[in-house]
Design a protein around this motif. Structure first.
Motif, PDB file in Angstrom:
ATOM      1  N   ASP A  63       0.841  -1.205   0.000  1.00 43.87           N
ATOM      2  CA  ASP A  63       0.000   0.000   0.000  1.00 43.87           C
ATOM      3  C   ASP A  63       0.872   1.250   0.000  1.00 43.87           C
ATOM      4  O   ASP A  63       0.579   2.224  -0.707  1.00 43.87           O
ATOM      5  CB  ASP A  63      -0.904   0.025   1.230  1.00 43.87           C
ATOM      6  N   LEU A  64       1.935   1.214   0.790  1.00 48.27           N
ATOM      7  CA  LEU A  64       2.855   2.355   0.841  1.00 48.27           C
ATOM      8  C   LEU A  64       3.518   2.574  -0.517  1.00 48.27           C
ATOM      9  O   LEU A  64       3.635   3.708  -0.991  1.00 48.27           O
ATOM     10  CB  LEU A  64       3.919   2.128   1.916  1.00 48.27           C
ATOM     11  N   ILE A  65       3.962   1.478  -1.125  1.00 51.07           N
ATOM     12  CA  ILE A  65       4.629   1.581  -2.430  1.00 51.07           C
ATOM     13  C   ILE A  65       3.666   2.166  -3.462  1.00 51.07           C
ATOM     14  O   ILE A  65       4.028   3.056  -4.246  1.00 51.07           O
ATOM     15  CB  ILE A  65       5.146   0.201  -2.871  1.00 51.07           C
ATOM     16  N   ALA A  66       2.422   1.680  -3.457  1.00 56.91           N
ATOM     17  CA  ALA A  66       1.430   2.177  -4.413  1.00 56.91           C
ATOM     18  C   ALA A  66       1.135   3.655  -4.201  1.00 56.91           C
ATOM     19  O   ALA A  66       0.767   4.365  -5.144  1.00 56.91           O
ATOM     20  CB  ALA A  66       0.142   1.365  -4.289  1.00 56.91           C
ATOM     21  N   ALA A  67       1.317   4.123  -2.964  1.00 58.74           N
ATOM     22  CA  ALA A  67       1.073   5.534  -2.657  1.00 58.74           C
ATOM     23  C   ALA A  67       2.298   6.399  -2.910  1.00 58.74           C
ATOM     24  O   ALA A  67       2.277   7.597  -2.621  1.00 58.74           O
ATOM     25  CB  ALA A  67       0.627   5.679  -1.205  1.00 58.74           C
ATOM     26  N   GLY A  68       3.370   5.798  -3.441  1.00 56.11           N
ATOM     27  CA  GLY A  68       4.553   6.570  -3.807  1.00 56.11           C
ATOM     28  C   GLY A  68       5.627   6.655  -2.758  1.00 56.11           C
ATOM     29  O   GLY A  68       6.528   7.502  -2.843  1.00 56.11           O
ATOM     30  N   ALA A  69       5.582   5.766  -1.738  1.00 60.06           N
ATOM     31  CA  ALA A  69       6.578   5.810  -0.675  1.00 60.06           C
ATOM     32  C   ALA A  69       7.919   5.281  -1.167  1.00 60.06           C
ATOM     33  O   ALA A  69       7.984   4.203  -1.761  1.00 60.06           O
ATOM     34  CB  ALA A  69       6.114   4.981   0.517  1.00 60.06           C
ATOM     35  N   PRO A  70       9.017   6.013  -0.934  1.00 63.99           N
ATOM     36  CA  PRO A  70      10.339   5.514  -1.332  1.00 63.99           C
ATOM     37  C   PRO A  70      10.846   4.449  -0.367  1.00 63.99           C
ATOM     38  O   PRO A  70      10.295   4.253   0.711  1.00 63.99           O
ATOM     39  CB  PRO A  70      11.218   6.770  -1.263  1.00 63.99           C
ATOM     40  N   ARG A  71      11.882   3.766  -0.776  1.00 69.48           N
ATOM     41  CA  ARG A  71      12.543   2.755   0.052  1.00 69.48           C
ATOM     42  C   ARG A  71      13.882   3.297   0.503  1.00 69.48           C
ATOM     43  O   ARG A  71      14.640   3.836  -0.308  1.00 69.48           O
ATOM     44  CB  ARG A  71      12.753   1.460  -0.748  1.00 69.48           C
ATOM     45  N   ALA A  72      14.176   3.173   1.792  1.00 66.87           N
ATOM     46  CA  ALA A  72      15.446   3.668   2.315  1.00 66.87           C
ATOM     47  C   ALA A  72      16.108   2.599   3.179  1.00 66.87           C
ATOM     48  O   ALA A  72      15.478   2.063   4.095  1.00 66.87           O
ATOM     49  CB  ALA A  72      15.237   4.940   3.124  1.00 66.87           C
ATOM     50  N   GLU A  73      17.357   2.277   2.849  1.00 71.29           N
ATOM     51  CA  GLU A  73      18.145   1.397   3.709  1.00 71.29           C
ATOM     52  C   GLU A  73      19.018   2.279   4.591  1.00 71.29           C
ATOM     53  O   GLU A  73      19.827   3.073   4.101  1.00 71.29           O
ATOM     54  CB  GLU A  73      19.031   0.447   2.898  1.00 71.29           C
ATOM     55  N   TRP A  74      18.829   2.119   5.889  1.00 73.47           N
ATOM     56  CA  TRP A  74      19.557   2.962   6.830  1.00 73.47           C
ATOM     57  C   TRP A  74      21.064   2.743   6.714  1.00 73.47           C
ATOM     58  O   TRP A  74      21.532   1.636   6.531  1.00 73.47           O
ATOM     59  CB  TRP A  74      19.075   2.698   8.249  1.00 73.47           C
ATOM     60  N   MET A  75      21.767   3.837   6.781  1.00 67.14           N
ATOM     61  CA  MET A  75      23.218   3.968   6.715  1.00 67.14           C
ATOM     62  C   MET A  75      23.747   3.864   5.289  1.00 67.14           C
ATOM     63  O   MET A  75      24.857   4.305   5.038  1.00 67.14           O
ATOM     64  CB  MET A  75      23.947   2.965   7.621  1.00 67.14           C
ATOM     65  N   TRP A  76      22.984   3.329   4.365  1.00 62.89           N
ATOM     66  CA  TRP A  76      23.397   3.343   2.967  1.00 62.89           C
ATOM     67  C   TRP A  76      22.708   4.483   2.223  1.00 62.89           C
ATOM     68  O   TRP A  76      23.343   5.210   1.456  1.00 62.89           O
ATOM     69  CB  TRP A  76      23.115   2.008   2.294  1.00 62.89           C
ATOM     70  N   ASP A  77      21.416   4.634   2.475  1.00 61.91           N
ATOM     71  CA  ASP A  77      20.653   5.705   1.839  1.00 61.91           C
ATOM     72  C   ASP A  77      20.488   6.920   2.751  1.00 61.91           C
ATOM     73  O   ASP A  77      19.805   7.874   2.387  1.00 61.91           O
ATOM     74  CB  ASP A  77      19.252   5.199   1.455  1.00 61.91           C
ATOM     75  N   THR A  78      21.086   6.875   3.935  1.00 60.01           N
ATOM     76  CA  THR A  78      20.931   7.964   4.888  1.00 60.01           C
ATOM     77  C   THR A  78      22.288   8.506   5.315  1.00 60.01           C
ATOM     78  O   THR A  78      23.291   7.791   5.295  1.00 60.01           O
ATOM     79  CB  THR A  78      20.167   7.494   6.142  1.00 60.01           C
ATOM     80  N   VAL A 137       9.846  12.021   1.155  1.00 59.70           N
ATOM     81  CA  VAL A 137       8.658  11.258   1.511  1.00 59.70           C
ATOM     82  C   VAL A 137       7.959  10.854   0.213  1.00 59.70           C
ATOM     83  O   VAL A 137       8.582  10.836  -0.848  1.00 59.70           O
ATOM     84  CB  VAL A 137       7.740  12.063   2.468  1.00 59.70           C
ATOM     85  N   GLU A 138       6.679  10.533   0.281  1.00 64.65           N
ATOM     86  CA  GLU A 138       5.986   9.998  -0.884  1.00 64.65           C
ATOM     87  C   GLU A 138       5.971  10.980  -2.047  1.00 64.65           C
ATOM     88  O   GLU A 138       5.920  12.190  -1.867  1.00 64.65           O
ATOM     89  CB  GLU A 138       4.557   9.582  -0.518  1.00 64.65           C
ATOM     90  N   ASN A 139       6.048  10.399  -3.242  1.00 56.98           N
ATOM     91  CA  ASN A 139       5.888  11.141  -4.503  1.00 56.98           C
ATOM     92  C   ASN A 139       6.907  12.254  -4.684  1.00 56.98           C
ATOM     93  O   ASN A 139       6.600  13.313  -5.241  1.00 56.98           O
ATOM     94  CB  ASN A 139       4.464  11.699  -4.606  1.00 56.98           C
ATOM     95  N   GLY A 140       8.132  12.004  -4.222  1.00 60.61           N
ATOM     96  CA  GLY A 140       9.222  12.936  -4.465  1.00 60.61           C
ATOM     97  C   GLY A 140       9.196  14.202  -3.633  1.00 60.61           C
ATOM     98  O   GLY A 140       9.976  15.124  -3.893  1.00 60.61           O
ATOM     99  N   ARG A 141       8.326  14.277  -2.637  1.00 53.51           N
ATOM    100  CA  ARG A 141       8.281  15.448  -1.770  1.00 53.51           C
ATOM    101  C   ARG A 141       9.437  15.399  -0.760  1.00 53.51           C
ATOM    102  O   ARG A 141       9.940  14.328  -0.419  1.00 53.51           O
ATOM    103  CB  ARG A 141       6.945  15.506  -1.023  1.00 53.51           C
ATOM    104  N   TRP A 142       9.849  16.571  -0.284  1.00 51.45           N
ATOM    105  CA  TRP A 142      10.922  16.655   0.712  1.00 51.45           C
ATOM    106  C   TRP A 142      10.467  17.515   1.883  1.00 51.45           C
ATOM    107  O   TRP A 142       9.945  18.624   1.686  1.00 51.45           O
ATOM    108  CB  TRP A 142      12.190  17.258   0.101  1.00 51.45           C
ATOM    109  N   LEU A 143      10.636  16.987   3.084  1.00 50.26           N
ATOM    110  CA  LEU A 143      10.320  17.726   4.302  1.00 50.26           C
ATOM    111  C   LEU A 143      11.596  18.018   5.068  1.00 50.26           C
ATOM    112  O   LEU A 143      12.463  17.149   5.199  1.00 50.26           O
ATOM    113  CB  LEU A 143       9.367  16.923   5.192  1.00 50.26           C
ATOM    114  N   LEU A 144      11.683  19.225   5.605  1.00 47.81           N
ATOM    115  CA  LEU A 144      12.784  19.610   6.484  1.00 47.81           C
ATOM    116  C   LEU A 144      12.207  20.014   7.824  1.00 47.81           C
ATOM    117  O   LEU A 144      11.420  20.963   7.912  1.00 47.81           O
ATOM    118  CB  LEU A 144      13.577  20.769   5.891  1.00 47.81           C
ATOM    119  N   THR A 145      12.563  19.273   8.872  1.00 45.71           N
ATOM    120  CA  THR A 145      12.192  19.628  10.232  1.00 45.71           C
ATOM    121  C   THR A 145      13.450  20.054  10.973  1.00 45.71           C
ATOM    122  O   THR A 145      14.422  19.284  11.040  1.00 45.71           O
ATOM    123  CB  THR A 145      11.530  18.452  10.964  1.00 45.71           C
TER     124      THR A 145
END
Length: 422
Positions: free
Chosen positions: A75-90, A237-245
């Motif tokens: 469901d997350l993938i269908a909604a555009g959620a990216p996949r992140a592997e910690w320490m490799w993609d972060t 986050v989903e669909n290529g959006r970027w959040l900065l907190t």
């Protein structure tokens, strides 16, 4: 099935949705009462004012979501959620240094809080024995100090005096930080121990950006440190959006004025963050949040009436900067499921659950408060020899992490609640 005819869940956030899912296997009918009237889309709602900020569904939380809702990750993938592997993609900045990049095998799906809630709500709404009662709020508990028999409801927006009663065999309070359970129980004559509160006075502020190009990471995390009590998280986050907190303690709290917010970004010694935001275009206003105290209501030490339990942030609310809240709420629902499977129908199962939940909350509480205790001005701090030793040990781990994938992984697994901190 534990034999409940009707279970009522108060609160339609993550904790309430997960509790409703669990109770659907232990009761003939489940009613979820929610003050807001959320639409079909993934939109922030008034009941979760923190929902516009960066949230983290930790690896343990993703696993639990997949367990209780098979295929949830799809469901997350269908909604555009990216996949992140910690320490490799972060990228992660700890103790004034960057941790190494390596394949940890720890996978998460960075998404917004409203999307997670919307997908869970859709799954829960599809359960045949669960119904939503939206636009109503609980005024008080029905029953007495020995047993809760239901709730008294008032409409969120209606004339005074418009009240109705809802009977129940079980009432679950999952209404979050603003839970009125202490007042409800006091009206029934139930006394509660004093809350434990540790408040480091963290505040944070968030803005959404459109980036010109993909940076060499999916997320960048730089938690505040006593020597630099300001930091931030930039995540896709989903669909290529970027959040900065942005987050800061005390006088280093981030501003909500747009120009001052940009100046705050410039003050951070994080070149990869500045490079990622070069040419970025803000696509939202800046929104702030300040309710970040760690608060533990010790319901397990009280003589709660039968037919009533409390879970989620209504019991143990953690500083959100550590990203544990949603996953801890899912662990609470799992604890409720396991307690009912083992002891449901037995007298005193509610007390067993609250004790089990206290054990679940202990690990996340220790990790959050041990960090907050570092900051000058933190209120509610009482250092014991054990707490002092824990902090010294963590200091050594943080100092070693930038130089060792093994140590970094050792920190990462408890952070994702995959292993206990001890």
């Amino acid at each position: 099935m534990s034999g409940f005819g009707h279970a009522v869940v108060i609160g339609g956030g993550i904790a309430g949705l997960m509790a409703a899912r669990v109770l659907s296997g232990h009761a003939r009918q489940v009613t979820l009462i929610e003050r807001d009237s959320p639409g079909e889309g993934a939109q922030p709602r008034p009941g979760t004012p923190q929902s516009r900020h960066v949230h983290g569904l930790l690896a343990r939380g993703l696993s639990l979501a997949n367990h209780y809702f098979p295929g949830f990750e799809h469901d997350l993938i269908a909604a555009g959620a990216p996949r992140a592997e910690w320490m490799w993609d972060t990228l992660q900045y700890i103790s004034n240094s960057w941790t190494p990049r390596f394949h940890s095998g720890i996978i998460s799906r960075p998404v917004t809080r409203p999307l997670i809630e919307a997908l869970l709500r859709r799954r829960v709404a599809a359960l045949p024995n669960v119904r939503f009662d939206t636009g109503w709020q609980v005024e008080r508990l029905l029953g007495d100090a020995g047993r809760v028999t239901g709730v008294s409801l008032v409409p969120r927006r209606a004339a005074a005096g418009d009240v109705r009663a809802q009977s129940a065999d079980l009432v679950v309070d999952a209404s979050g930080r603003s839970s009125r359970a202490p007042g409800w129980l006091a009206e029934l004559g139930v006394r509660l121990p004093r809350d434990i509160v540790i408040d480091a006075h963290l505040r944070y502020a968030t803005r959404e950006y459109a980036l010109e190009q993909q940076p060499p990471f999916m997320a960048l995390l730089a938690l505040p440190w006593p020597e630099l009590p300001r930091g931030g998280v930039l995540t896709q986050v989903e669909n290529g959006r970027w959040l900065l907190t942005l987050a800061g303690y005390g006088d280093d709290a981030p501003p909500t004025d747009a120009a001052a917010f940009e100046a705050y970004i410039a003050s951070l010694p994080l070149p990869p963050l500045h490079q990622a935001l070069a040419g970025a275009r803000p696509v939202s206003a800046v929104c702030g949040y300040a309710h970040t105290a760690n608060r533990w209501r010790r319901f397990e030490r009280a003589a709660l009436p039968a037919g009533f339990v409390v879970l989620g942030d209504a019991v143990c609310a953690l500083n959100p900067v550590y990203g544990q809240g949603m996953t801890v709420s899912m662990l609470a629902a799992q604890a409720l499921d396991e307690t009912l499977a083992a002891h449901g129908g037995q007298a005193g199962w509610e007390r067993r659950f609250q004790h089990r939940l206290a054990r679940v909350n202990t690990a996340a509480w220790m990790m959050a408060t041990s960090e907050d205790r570092r900051f000058p001005g933190c209120e509610g701090v009482r250092f014991s020899p054990v707490a002092w030793a824990q902090q010294r040990y963590l200091d050594a781990l943080f100092a070693a992490a930038p130089h060792s994938p093994v140590v970094t992984l050792g920190l990462l697994e408890p952070m994702h609640l995959l292993r206990g901190p001890y």
